[in-house]
Design a protein around this motif. Structure first.
Motif, PDB file in Angstrom:
ATOM      1  N   HIS A 222       2.180   0.822   5.758  1.00 42.41           N
ATOM      2  CA  HIS A 222       1.357  -0.191   4.873  1.00 42.41           C
ATOM      3  C   HIS A 222      -0.084   0.314   4.597  1.00 42.41           C
ATOM      4  O   HIS A 222      -0.099   0.202   3.380  1.00 42.41           O
ATOM      5  N   ALA A 223      -0.694   0.613   5.657  1.00 43.93           N
ATOM      6  CA  ALA A 223      -2.002   1.256   5.185  1.00 43.93           C
ATOM      7  C   ALA A 223      -2.126   2.413   4.226  1.00 43.93           C
ATOM      8  O   ALA A 223      -2.926   2.536   3.262  1.00 43.93           O
ATOM      9  N   GLU A 224      -1.258   3.224   4.176  1.00 45.06           N
ATOM     10  CA  GLU A 224      -1.108   4.293   3.411  1.00 45.06           C
ATOM     11  C   GLU A 224      -0.707   3.955   2.003  1.00 45.06           C
ATOM     12  O   GLU A 224      -1.380   4.348   1.258  1.00 45.06           O
ATOM     13  N   ILE A 225       0.173   3.086   1.886  1.00 48.40           N
ATOM     14  CA  ILE A 225       0.612   2.780   0.642  1.00 48.40           C
ATOM     15  C   ILE A 225      -0.645   1.779  -0.033  1.00 48.40           C
ATOM     16  O   ILE A 225      -0.802   2.001  -1.055  1.00 48.40           O
ATOM     17  N   THR A 226      -1.249   1.159   0.594  1.00 50.59           N
ATOM     18  CA  THR A 226      -2.276   0.244   0.253  1.00 50.59           C
ATOM     19  C   THR A 226      -3.416   1.084  -0.311  1.00 50.59           C
ATOM     20  O   THR A 226      -4.058   0.689  -1.518  1.00 50.59           O
TER      21      THR A 226
END
Length: 271
Positions: A222-226
């Motif tokens: 989630h953090a990488e895509i955000t």
């Protein structure tokens, strides 16, 4: 039309294609035995995978209508795939006649069928290119004809960025497209994630590796895509499971909870 008539020259039908396998998962007819075999194999490992594909397709319709409601009248669909029901130009032009759409895909079967579909539609075109070549895409004759980069554009990268390996720096690629856009433009991303998934997902990605397909899944958090939305303001409800992004009814959500969270979906507005 027989199969031999719609296979572009040079296509190796012994190697599976992600675009054609996705077509098969959606119930399409423009795929080969090797694509169907791969689709069946990965779905046997992840029951309900067809529903995840359907949920992603439903998101496409919702997000295009959302962008039209925000005043967007031109779209760039990168990794558009083989045409099926509810393509971007169909949704956008039904909502606002005159919307312009540029499709981009590197798969020759996807491009060939897009060209057939768009005959007579002067407000839409397709370019065969790899998304890792933004200069070629943004500088193409079709882009210059259809897209006004001084006005907001709706960019779609659906089920696309997880095929880009880390060494190709997908975040930097998104930035290059972002920098070409006018403020008020929108970016929609769907991306496969390993967050909250069982070992079945690893089995499925291993099956793709063993198939010798040139396309390989790169799972991201989630953090990488955000972080791919840097320079954009995420619109509510943020980056969520694909079925949770503004669903309009039961058809937008898979019955299997894991399939609703297999793919993150988000939309950002360029600041």
């Amino acid at each position: 039309m027989t199969q031999s008539e719609w296979i572009p020259s040079g296509v190796d039908i012994s190697v599976p294609s992600v675009a054609r396998t996705y077509d098969y998962m959606l119930g399409g007819a423009h795929n080969f035995a090797v694509d169907r075999a791969l689709g069946e194999r990965i779905e046997s490992m992840m029951p309900g995978l067809r529903n995840a594909a359907r949920v992603n397709r439903a998101f496409l319709g919702r997000v295009v209508r959302f962008m039209v409601d925000q005043g967007v009248r031109q779209f760039l669909d990168i990794g558009s795939g083989i045409p099926t029901v509810g393509n971007v130009h169909e949704v956008a032009q039904a909502a606002a006649p005159g919307c312009r759409v540029l499709y981009v895909d590197r798969d020759p079967v996807a491009v060939a069928h897009s060209e057939l579909m768009l005959v007579g539609n002067d407000d839409a075109a397709v370019v065969q290119a790899d998304m890792r070549e933004p200069a070629a895409i943004l500088g193409s004759d079709a882009a210059r004809r259809l897209l006004d980069f001084e006005q907001p554009i709706g960019v779609l990268m659906l089920l696309m960025l997880h095929w880009v390996p880390d060494e190709a720096d997908p975040r930097a690629l998104v930035t290059r497209y972002r920098d070409a856009l006018a403020p008020g433009s929108y970016l929609a991303i769907t991306h496969v994630t390993g967050d909250n998934q069982s070992d079945n997902l690893s089995d499925a990605t291993d099956a793709i590796k063993q198939s010798n397909s040139p396309d390989q899944v790169n799972l991201r958090s989630h953090a990488e895509i955000t972080r791919m939305f840097d320079g954009f303001e995420l619109v509510a409800p943020g980056l969520v499971g694909c079925g949770e992004w503004r669903p309009g009814g039961p058809g937008d959500i898979a019955s299997e909870p894991d399939m609703n969270m297999l793919v993150y979906a988000g939309v950002g507005r360029k600041l």
